[in-house]
Design a protein around this motif. Sequence first.
Motif, mmCIF file in Angstrom:
data_model
loop_
_atom_site.group_PDB
_atom_site.id
_atom_site.type_symbol
_atom_site.label_atom_id
_atom_site.label_comp_id
_atom_site.label_asym_id
_atom_site.label_seq_id
_atom_site.Cartn_x
_atom_site.Cartn_y
_atom_site.Cartn_z
ATOM 1 N N LEU A 1 0.102 3.922 -2.840
ATOM 2 C CA LEU A 1 -0.508 5.183 -2.386
ATOM 3 C C LEU A 1 0.510 6.246 -1.990
ATOM 4 O O LEU A 1 0.116 7.353 -1.635
ATOM 5 N N ALA B 1 -5.484 3.665 2.712
ATOM 6 C CA ALA B 1 -4.677 2.479 3.013
ATOM 7 C C ALA B 1 -5.351 1.607 4.065
ATOM 8 O O ALA B 1 -5.290 0.368 3.997
ATOM 9 N N LEU C 1 -2.110 10.267 -8.789
ATOM 10 C CA LEU C 1 -2.441 9.344 -7.705
ATOM 11 C C LEU C 1 -3.845 8.796 -7.897
ATOM 12 O O LEU C 1 -4.117 7.620 -7.627
ATOM 13 N N ARG D 1 -4.601 9.534 1.784
ATOM 14 C CA ARG D 1 -3.877 8.323 1.397
ATOM 15 C C ARG D 1 -3.815 7.327 2.550
ATOM 16 O O ARG D 1 -4.006 6.120 2.338
ATOM 17 N N ILE E 1 -4.962 4.955 -8.006
ATOM 18 C CA ILE E 1 -5.981 4.357 -7.137
ATOM 19 C C ILE E 1 -6.961 3.532 -7.965
ATOM 20 O O ILE E 1 -7.295 2.398 -7.613
ATOM 21 N N LEU F 1 0.828 -1.210 0.000
ATOM 22 C CA LEU F 1 0.000 0.000 0.000
ATOM 23 C C LEU F 1 0.863 1.261 0.000
ATOM 24 O O LEU F 1 0.480 2.283 -0.581
ATOM 25 N N TYR G 1 -5.498 0.354 -9.124
ATOM 26 C CA TYR G 1 -5.421 -0.615 -8.028
ATOM 27 C C TYR G 1 -6.798 -1.232 -7.748
ATOM 28 O O TYR G 1 -6.907 -2.433 -7.478
ATOM 29 N N THR H 1 -10.828 9.782 -4.058
ATOM 30 C CA THR H 1 -9.850 10.537 -4.844
ATOM 31 C C THR H 1 -9.933 12.042 -4.629
ATOM 32 O O THR H 1 -9.140 12.783 -5.198
ATOM 33 N N THR I 1 -6.745 14.404 -3.925
ATOM 34 C CA THR I 1 -5.529 13.755 -4.423
ATOM 35 C C THR I 1 -5.215 14.285 -5.825
ATOM 36 O O THR I 1 -6.099 14.747 -6.543
#
Length: 626
Positions: free
Chosen positions: A118, A141, A164, A137, A168, A114, A171, A157, A160
């Motif tokens: 992140l 996590a 990033l 973040r 995300i 993570l 992921y 989000t 961010t």
Amino acid sequence: MTAIAVNDVCFGYKTQSILSQIYANIPESKIYGLLGPSGAGKTTLLRLILGRIKPHSGSITVLGSEPGINNPITGYMPQDTALCLSFTVNQTLIYFSNIYRMSQKKFHERKGLLSSILQLPGDNQLISELSGGQQKRVSLALAFLNSPRLVILDEPTVGTDPILGNSIWNYLHSCCREGVSVVIVTHYIEEAALAHMVGIMRNGKLMEEGVPNDLLLKYRETNLENNLNSGEDIDTSLFLNVWILLILIRKNFSKFLQFNVSFLIFLIPAFQALILCVLYDRDSIPIKAAIFNEEPNPQYSTRLLNSIKQVDAYYVQPVKYTSLSSAIDAVDKGYMTAAVWFHQNYTNALDARVEGAQDSDIDNKTLSESSIHLWLDNSNFLYANGLIDSLRLSMYELMGDIFMDKNMSRVEAPLKVVETIYAENSKLSDFLLPGYLISFMYLSQVSLSSQLLIQERKDGLFERSLVAGVGHQLVFISHFITNCLMSFIQIILMLFISFIVFQITNYGSIELILFLVMTQAANAIAIGLLISAIVDEGFVAVLISIFITFSQLFTSGAIFPFELVEPNLRQILYYSPIAMPTESLRNVMLRGWNLYHQYVFHGFALNVGTGCLFLVLAMIIFRRNS
């Protein structure tokens, strides 16, 4: 396969309908985007899915079970960061890894993964020192820390950067390929297009549910504002998980040590015991008196001043002055407690008074010249009475000696103390210490405990911990146990200062003293928890704590003798949380009685009975107000 099934769900508060006939099917291993404006009911729906509240009608299944059952394998990220600002990044991750019972190996594997995805900040950075994006973040996590099968994210989000944000979403899709189901709330409809399925909510209803591209054509909006509300209740198991309880206690201690003000309150009992022993544990207290002796050849006046007797701790300390006016002036200016004048014919007049003791015809002049004349400052009542008592006893002894010098029968008061049954040679500090132990332990724990549940409800970890499987009972009991452990340390410090360092008089069992003060602390913690369960603001809780404590401090016999209280009021105040326990502890320390004595047991019984009542009430109110 369906991860979450919502069938004909309705929910509302009293007359206000929040959700009406909601039907939704969230597929397994897919990303489901939930869109809608503020007030659409999205937050309420999420809380129903998490088991934080129950629907009025309809049914919900989550991973094949009722809502809340599978929360330990569910990752949840609320809209706010839901983090404890006084923790470091590493402390936050460890706290939740312990709740999820993760092994060290698995924890470090997940943490490393993570961190790389992140870009988590450094382990030792405080959450309060992080930017909004960095806090986001860490919060995200936590949602993935326990390798969940279901993840519920509320605007992950926001705050961010785009790079990033893309990371995300990549992921999330990789998690879906591994069998994870994701529910994500967002107000960006273009972002929702990255989901596999989207549901649009308005006015408490799910208006549409389908593939994103189809809905984009029908509902072309760029921003649907969303707000997350909090404060509902959750049904939790009554089973007390010892492991989680230990984790919560550890968290409570960690937070306590990071607040200097709380630490100062913690030290109040020991500090007050130290003050009592330093200032009041004195064998003798001199009281200055301005002496003007007008005798040219003083005899009896000198004998009197050279043989001043001490009464309790008080005795007269003579200070000579050359004139009566200067002696009285010293009293006027507050330098002396009294001005004392011996007439120039004092010795001869006293001789005449003694020799004519049986003569009723002694003239007024002789009576006046043989008397000690005082100009007294009675503003300090204790000092003034101590001075008079000291002079009276000294004069009584002098008169007896004069009678013997003249071969006359010495007049003795018809009073004989055969035996001092309890507390021989006790001092003021011996009387005060039991009240100090009870009162300041009570003050300290009521003040500390009255803030606990208020801070807990405001703590970012509270909501998240409940979703992770921590019940209200565990949170409540963890605070009670934590404060009991701190109370034990406080009491040990007080007893060490009082009995080891200053050797205050004690005729009772140390173990019984520790036990009685501990029950008083538990009762105070229960009262403090009740206050913090009822009140929403910390400053209001402080005011209530001060009012409750100080109103008892001076009416309970803890400092001033209880017998000074008006008899009718005394019968009521006797059952206050301080009065009866103070009497019980004083009977142990100064009379050596055991727990089975009526006037020791009653204080213990009062603390246990009222403490249990307050704890039950506090727990019920805490659940309702959370």
